[in-house]
Motif scaffolding. Structure first.
Motif, PDB file in Angstrom:
ATOM      1  N   ASN A 281       0.827  -1.212   0.000  1.00 33.08           N
ATOM      2  CA  ASN A 281       0.000   0.000   0.000  1.00 33.08           C
ATOM      3  C   ASN A 281       0.857   1.256   0.000  1.00 33.08           C
ATOM      4  O   ASN A 281       0.571   2.222  -0.709  1.00 33.08           O
ATOM      5  CB  ASN A 281      -0.915   0.007   1.229  1.00 33.08           C
ATOM      6  CG  ASN A 281      -2.140  -0.854   1.030  1.00 33.08           C
ATOM      7  OD1 ASN A 281      -2.685  -0.921  -0.062  1.00 33.08           O
ATOM      8  ND2 ASN A 281      -2.573  -1.533   2.073  1.00 33.08           N
ATOM      9  N   SER A 282       1.929   1.216   0.808  1.00 31.07           N
ATOM     10  CA  SER A 282       2.820   2.376   0.887  1.00 31.07           C
ATOM     11  C   SER A 282       3.509   2.620  -0.452  1.00 31.07           C
ATOM     12  O   SER A 282       3.632   3.766  -0.905  1.00 31.07           O
ATOM     13  CB  SER A 282       3.872   2.152   1.984  1.00 31.07           C
ATOM     14  OG  SER A 282       3.255   1.925   3.230  1.00 31.07           O
ATOM     15  N   LEU A 283       3.968   1.551  -1.105  1.00 31.02           N
ATOM     16  CA  LEU A 283       4.624   1.695  -2.409  1.00 31.02           C
ATOM     17  C   LEU A 283       3.646   2.182  -3.476  1.00 31.02           C
ATOM     18  O   LEU A 283       4.010   2.974  -4.357  1.00 31.02           O
ATOM     19  CB  LEU A 283       5.212   0.345  -2.850  1.00 31.02           C
ATOM     20  CG  LEU A 283       6.516  -0.113  -2.206  1.00 31.02           C
ATOM     21  CD1 LEU A 283       6.822  -1.552  -2.619  1.00 31.02           C
ATOM     22  CD2 LEU A 283       7.666   0.795  -2.610  1.00 31.02           C
ATOM     23  N   SER A 284       2.423   1.706  -3.388  1.00 33.45           N
ATOM     24  CA  SER A 284       1.453   2.008  -4.447  1.00 33.45           C
ATOM     25  C   SER A 284       0.938   3.441  -4.391  1.00 33.45           C
ATOM     26  O   SER A 284       0.423   3.950  -5.392  1.00 33.45           O
ATOM     27  CB  SER A 284       0.269   1.041  -4.343  1.00 33.45           C
ATOM     28  OG  SER A 284      -0.443   1.236  -3.133  1.00 33.45           O
ATOM     29  N   GLN A 285       1.067   4.101  -3.254  1.00 34.63           N
ATOM     30  CA  GLN A 285       0.508   5.445  -3.117  1.00 34.63           C
ATOM     31  C   GLN A 285       1.139   6.440  -4.085  1.00 34.63           C
ATOM     32  O   GLN A 285       0.480   7.361  -4.569  1.00 34.63           O
ATOM     33  CB  GLN A 285       0.673   5.938  -1.680  1.00 34.63           C
ATOM     34  CG  GLN A 285      -0.267   5.253  -0.702  1.00 34.63           C
ATOM     35  CD  GLN A 285      -0.039   5.689   0.733  1.00 34.63           C
ATOM     36  OE1 GLN A 285       0.828   6.518   1.016  1.00 34.63           O
ATOM     37  NE2 GLN A 285      -0.803   5.115   1.651  1.00 34.63           N
TER      38      GLN A 285
ATOM     39  N   CYS B 205       2.588   1.397 -14.048  1.00 32.73           N
ATOM     40  CA  CYS B 205       2.897   0.958 -12.677  1.00 32.73           C
ATOM     41  C   CYS B 205       3.778  -0.289 -12.688  1.00 32.73           C
ATOM     42  O   CYS B 205       4.731  -0.398 -11.913  1.00 32.73           O
ATOM     43  CB  CYS B 205       1.599   0.669 -11.916  1.00 32.73           C
ATOM     44  SG  CYS B 205       0.614   2.120 -11.544  1.00 32.73           S
ATOM     45  N   THR B 206       3.462  -1.224 -13.587  1.00 29.66           N
ATOM     46  CA  THR B 206       4.231  -2.467 -13.678  1.00 29.66           C
ATOM     47  C   THR B 206       5.679  -2.182 -14.036  1.00 29.66           C
ATOM     48  O   THR B 206       6.606  -2.692 -13.393  1.00 29.66           O
ATOM     49  CB  THR B 206       3.611  -3.402 -14.740  1.00 29.66           C
ATOM     50  OG1 THR B 206       2.254  -3.669 -14.391  1.00 29.66           O
ATOM     51  CG2 THR B 206       4.378  -4.716 -14.819  1.00 29.66           C
TER      52      THR B 206
ATOM     53  N   ALA C   3      10.634  -8.894  -3.068  1.00 28.86           N
ATOM     54  CA  ALA C   3       9.711  -9.509  -4.029  1.00 28.86           C
ATOM     55  C   ALA C   3       8.264  -9.439  -3.528  1.00 28.86           C
ATOM     56  O   ALA C   3       7.357  -9.022  -4.276  1.00 28.86           O
ATOM     57  CB  ALA C   3      10.111 -10.953  -4.305  1.00 28.86           C
ATOM     58  N   GLY C   4       8.044  -9.828  -2.280  1.00 26.70           N
ATOM     59  CA  GLY C   4       6.693  -9.808  -1.728  1.00 26.70           C
ATOM     60  C   GLY C   4       6.064  -8.425  -1.712  1.00 26.70           C
ATOM     61  O   GLY C   4       4.951  -8.236  -2.225  1.00 26.70           O
ATOM     62  N   PRO C   5       6.747  -7.412  -1.137  1.00 22.96           N
ATOM     63  CA  PRO C   5       6.172  -6.065  -1.134  1.00 22.96           C
ATOM     64  C   PRO C   5       5.892  -5.507  -2.529  1.00 22.96           C
ATOM     65  O   PRO C   5       4.880  -4.836  -2.739  1.00 22.96           O
ATOM     66  CB  PRO C   5       7.258  -5.236  -0.412  1.00 22.96           C
ATOM     67  CG  PRO C   5       7.940  -6.215   0.475  1.00 22.96           C
ATOM     68  CD  PRO C   5       7.943  -7.503  -0.284  1.00 22.96           C
ATOM     69  N   PHE C   6       6.771  -5.775  -3.489  1.00 23.75           N
ATOM     70  CA  PHE C   6       6.540  -5.263  -4.845  1.00 23.75           C
ATOM     71  C   PHE C   6       5.361  -5.971  -5.503  1.00 23.75           C
ATOM     72  O   PHE C   6       4.589  -5.348  -6.239  1.00 23.75           O
ATOM     73  CB  PHE C   6       7.811  -5.407  -5.684  1.00 23.75           C
ATOM     74  CG  PHE C   6       8.759  -4.253  -5.532  1.00 23.75           C
ATOM     75  CD1 PHE C   6       8.860  -3.265  -6.503  1.00 23.75           C
ATOM     76  CD2 PHE C   6       9.552  -4.130  -4.397  1.00 23.75           C
ATOM     77  CE1 PHE C   6       9.718  -2.186  -6.359  1.00 23.75           C
ATOM     78  CE2 PHE C   6      10.426  -3.061  -4.237  1.00 23.75           C
ATOM     79  CZ  PHE C   6      10.510  -2.084  -5.226  1.00 23.75           C
TER      80      PHE C   6
ATOM     81  N   ALA D 243       2.265  -4.426  -3.950  1.00 24.26           N
ATOM     82  CA  ALA D 243       1.987  -3.118  -4.552  1.00 24.26           C
ATOM     83  C   ALA D 243       1.359  -3.289  -5.929  1.00 24.26           C
ATOM     84  O   ALA D 243       0.402  -2.590  -6.291  1.00 24.26           O
ATOM     85  CB  ALA D 243       3.282  -2.307  -4.655  1.00 24.26           C
ATOM     86  N   GLY D 244       1.898  -4.229  -6.707  1.00 26.51           N
ATOM     87  CA  GLY D 244       1.345  -4.480  -8.039  1.00 26.51           C
ATOM     88  C   GLY D 244      -0.082  -4.982  -7.983  1.00 26.51           C
ATOM     89  O   GLY D 244      -0.918  -4.624  -8.829  1.00 26.51           O
ATOM     90  N   ASN D 245      -0.385  -5.786  -6.972  1.00 28.44           N
ATOM     91  CA  ASN D 245      -1.749  -6.299  -6.815  1.00 28.44           C
ATOM     92  C   ASN D 245      -2.720  -5.169  -6.515  1.00 28.44           C
ATOM     93  O   ASN D 245      -3.833  -5.119  -7.058  1.00 28.44           O
ATOM     94  CB  ASN D 245      -1.757  -7.330  -5.685  1.00 28.44           C
ATOM     95  CG  ASN D 245      -3.058  -8.120  -5.630  1.00 28.44           C
ATOM     96  OD1 ASN D 245      -3.626  -8.446  -6.659  1.00 28.44           O
ATOM     97  ND2 ASN D 245      -3.517  -8.417  -4.423  1.00 28.44           N
ATOM     98  N   ILE D 246      -2.305  -4.243  -5.674  1.00 27.83           N
ATOM     99  CA  ILE D 246      -3.149  -3.095  -5.322  1.00 27.83           C
ATOM    100  C   ILE D 246      -3.372  -2.189  -6.529  1.00 27.83           C
ATOM    101  O   ILE D 246      -4.462  -1.661  -6.753  1.00 27.83           O
ATOM    102  CB  ILE D 246      -2.508  -2.308  -4.169  1.00 27.83           C
ATOM    103  CG1 ILE D 246      -2.519  -3.149  -2.886  1.00 27.83           C
ATOM    104  CG2 ILE D 246      -3.232  -0.983  -3.934  1.00 27.83           C
ATOM    105  CD1 ILE D 246      -1.636  -2.609  -1.795  1.00 27.83           C
ATOM    106  N   LEU D 247      -2.309  -2.014  -7.347  1.00 28.83           N
ATOM    107  CA  LEU D 247      -2.366  -1.106  -8.494  1.00 28.83           C
ATOM    108  C   LEU D 247      -2.983  -1.748  -9.731  1.00 28.83           C
ATOM    109  O   LEU D 247      -3.102  -1.097 -10.774  1.00 28.83           O
ATOM    110  CB  LEU D 247      -0.957  -0.608  -8.826  1.00 28.83           C
ATOM    111  CG  LEU D 247      -0.306   0.288  -7.772  1.00 28.83           C
ATOM    112  CD1 LEU D 247       1.181   0.442  -8.042  1.00 28.83           C
ATOM    113  CD2 LEU D 247      -0.988   1.657  -7.743  1.00 28.83           C
TER     114      LEU D 247
END
Length: 525
Positions: free
Chosen positions: A403-407, A417-418, A443-446, A449-453
């Motif tokens: 979420n933090s990365l995707s903001q 975004c990808t 890998a997990g956090p990215f 973020a991709g899932n959210i975006l």
């Protein structure tokens, strides 16, 4: 009396100084940054979306990453300590006897049910935490890598890997480009079966490269644009590129596939990985030798090289019966791996079957398996990392980081975004001295973020999969195999960083052009 007190104080001060000196001189001092980071993060104010248990887990995870960078301890020891701390502090997600999933420190506490009655969460906070801590050791990904290490041991023990490498150099080593392509092909042939890029590059291919350099009577003081520099750069980069082509090419690759499955719900197995990575990776392997020859301009005495390689080839003699047994087993594995959707046999089962067959055929002995410490070591730290990765997701930490990365990208299109996430992931490798650590940390956090975006799942997965290994070109300390080649002294550290950056531009350019076209044809976005 005063004199006695003074002596006592002197002894205490002296003892304190001794303890300080002991800590300073011991390996423990190297772990202090990790301990401080872990404690500091665990005690930060709890942000929205996380709990105190999540913060403890995040703190320990941050300490693990820092420990891998600074502590003078083996990776497995760092992770063993992490799992112990998390177990004793009940900082995992436990499952109660009636199927509830709760934070382990809430075990045996009471809650009000839907009927209004009070109930107790039936689970053991410490025992349940330990069950979670060792859950990674039953993970199929860990067993796949463990089995593949023993297959690699068979390749090394029989001399088959060395024979293949020498044969390639013999048949193709009539020009500098030929030698470069021979090294690339050797890495490519061995990559599906040896999941440690360091074992493959440092244990099998590097000795061949070293022999070629020695046969040419090259000195490390011969200048940065020497033939030695060309060979070590080609071998180092080929090692990283071949690692990205197969899920079994590097120990961290299965973690990428596992995280993609848990976050996106997709099955990204051996066949999908090879198909997706094939076009950009093989093209890069074709471009690599001429590009590096242009930068380094090597000069080779081919007559001298030919004599040395021929001599080594003759020393090996005829192909042995054990090598033939190994070849048959490897070909069977490759067919079953590639055809797993049709045969219905999981890749892990195939790899496990291979080491059993090799043992029954006397290619490997049980003593070989017991003494293959690299396999056991990797099995331990990989299983531990899998546990941490799963718990980071279970306790909401991965989603919170995502979420933090995707903001910062929420107004961009999913495709932009990808690509942005992939670029950020690639260059974050500058912060790490281990490809596996990089994969585990980011890998997990990215992916989250991709899932959210709304990023296309398979597109982001293949980009992270490729860049996990390929980003190792950036520095001379990114992984063990690269460090081995960089330590040869044929290319200075500043020059290595420059060549790494140039290689990164080529890799990103090919991936974002030819790769994107290929994945479009596959329907991945």
């Amino acid at each position: 009396m005063i004199r006695g007190m003074a002596i006592n104080i002197h002894h205490r001060v002296g003892g304190w100084k001794s303890w300080v000196q002991l800590v300073r001189d011991s390996r423990f001092a190297s772990a202090l940054p990790a301990i401080i980071i872990a404690f500091a993060v665990a005690h930060l104010p709890v942000p929205d979306g996380l709990t105190t248990t999540s913060m403890r887990l995040l703190g320990v995870f941050a300490g693990v990453v820092m420990g891998l960078l600074t502590a003078d301890y083996d990776m497995s020891i760092v992770l063993a300590v992490a799992l112990l701390v998390l177990t004793l502090t009940s900082s995992f997600m436990c499952t109660t006897t009636d199927g509830h999933h709760i934070e382990c420190d809430r075990c045996r506490s009471v809650y009000r049910g839907k009927s209004g009655h009070w109930h107790e969460y039936q689970c053991d906070p410490i025992g349940g935490s330990f069950d979670v801590a060792i859950s990674g050791f039953s993970n199929k990904v860990a067993w796949l890598v463990f089995s593949a290490f023993h297959i690699g041991k068979a390749v090394e023990k029989t001399g088959f890997g060395r024979r293949v490498s020498l044969a390639l150099v013999t048949s193709m080593g009539r020009s500098t480009l030929g030698i470069g392509y021979a090294v690339c092909l050797a890495e490519l042939v061995l990559a599906p079966f040896i999941p440690s890029n360091t074992a493959r590059g440092g244990g099998i291919v590097y000795p061949i490269v070293e022999s070629v350099i020695a046969s040419l009577d090259i000195d490390a003081d011969g200048g940065e644009n020497s033939t030695g520099g060309f060979l070590v750069m080609v071998a180092s980069t080929a090692n990283l590129l071949s690692s990205s082509l197969f899920i079994t090419g590097m120990a961290g690759n299965p973690i990428v596939a596992s995280k993609a499955t848990s976050i996106f719900g997709i099955d990204f197995g051996f066949a999908d990985w090879v198909i997706g990575a094939s076009v950009p990776t093989l093209l890069l392997l074709c471009i690599l030798p001429p590009a590096l020859r242009l930068f380094l301009r090597p000069r080779v005495n081919f007559a001298q090289l030919s004599r040395e390689i021929r001599r080594q080839h003759l020393e090996m003699g005829q192909i042995s019966l054990n090598e033939l047994k190994l070849c048959g087993t490897l070909l069977t594995c490759l067919v079953l791996w590639v055809g797993s959707p049709y045969f219905g046999i999981d890749a892990t089962v195939v790899a496990y079957m291979a080491i059993v067959v090799l043992t029954l055929l006397d290619v490997l002995t049980w003593d070989d398996i017991v003494k293959n410490y690299k396999a056991w070591d990797t099995f331990f730290w990989l299983a531990s990392f899998i546990t941490l990765a799963e718990q980071l997701s279970a306790l909401g930490v991965t989603d919170w980081i995502g979420n933090s990365l995707s903001q910062s990208l929420h107004e961009s299109s999913p495709l932009v975004c990808t690509l942005s996430l992939a670029l950020a992931y690639f260059f974050s490798m500058y912060l790490f001295s281990s490809i596996s650590s990089h994969v585990v940390a980011f890998a997990g956090p990215f992916f989250a973020a991709g899932n959210i975006l709304g990023c296309p799942p398979k597109l982001l997965t293949i980009l992270i999969a490729l860049f996990s290994s390929m980003a190792g070109v950036l520095t001379p300390f990114s992984t063990g195999s690269v460090a081995i080649y960089a330590s040869c002294g044929y290319i200075s550290q500043p020059r290595w960083f420059l060549l790494g950056l140039l290689s990164a531009v080529v890799i990103i350019g090919i991936t974002f052009s030819v790769g994107m076209l290929w994945w479009k044809l596959l329907g991945w976005y």
